[in-house]
Design an enzyme around this catalytic site. Structure first.
Site, PDB file in Angstrom:
ATOM      1  N   HIS A   1      35.347  -5.759 -59.213  1.00 56.07           N
ATOM      2  CA  HIS A   1      34.555  -7.280 -58.363  1.00 56.07           C
ATOM      3  C   HIS A   1      34.049  -8.295 -58.112  1.00 56.07           C
ATOM      4  CE1 HIS A   1      31.955  -6.184 -61.728  1.00 56.07           C
ATOM      5  NE2 HIS A   1      31.205  -7.137 -61.360  1.00 56.07           N
TER       6      HIS A   1
ATOM      7  N   HIS B   1      32.950 -11.977 -57.538  1.00 51.74           N
ATOM      8  CA  HIS B   1      31.346 -12.409 -57.806  1.00 51.74           C
ATOM      9  C   HIS B   1      31.375 -13.920 -56.911  1.00 51.74           C
ATOM     10  CE1 HIS B   1      28.900 -10.203 -60.683  1.00 51.74           C
ATOM     11  NE2 HIS B   1      30.066 -10.205 -61.325  1.00 51.74           N
TER      12      HIS B   1
END
Ligand code: AMP
Length: 115
Positions: free
Chosen positions: A99, A101
């Site tokens: 992922h 950010h």
């Protein structure tokens, strides 16, 4: 992948506040935001780190990341933004599904994006 919270979010099995999606990526607001509008971008398929994401998705990932970053600025969550990615536990990765950010930033918000 069994028991991966981000796979469950990608499949809609766990609720999240979705910002937008592309063919292979999903953006949703972080449940514990470091700044207003803190957003995560994940591949819909399970990959552990950046190294596992197929390079042929690179153009889509860049263009989707730019799209979401621009959207967050338009929504006035910040006047700038940080993009960061924790890869593997020594670098601070807690959720083992890749992922990115996006942290919208305001002048003098006193946030330290890299712990
Ligand atoms: P990292 O330390 O890079 O693995 O960050 C994981 C991020 O996932 C943290 O910022 C968490 O707040 C966020 N997170 C964990 N569970 C959820 C969830 N169910 N929905 C949205 N964000 C989450």
């Amino acid at each position: 992948m069994h028991d991966c919270i981000f796979c469950k979010i990608a499949k809609g099995e766990i609720k999240s506040e979705i910002v937008d999606e592309s063919n292979n990526f999903l953006a949703f607001y972080d449940i514990n935001p470091k700044t207003a509008g803190h957003t995560l971008i994940i591949p819909k398929k399970h990959f552990v780190t950046l190294l596992d994401i197929p390079s042929n998705l690179g153009e889509e990932l860049l263009s989707f990341t730019k799209h979401i970053s621009g959207f967050l600025l338009e929504k006035k969550f910040g006047d700038g933004f940080n993009i960061l990615m924790n890869n593997l536990p020594p670098a601070g990765q807690v959720v083992m599904h890749a992922h990115i950010h996006i942290l919208p930033r305001k002048e003098s918000d006193n946030v330290e994006p890299v712990d």
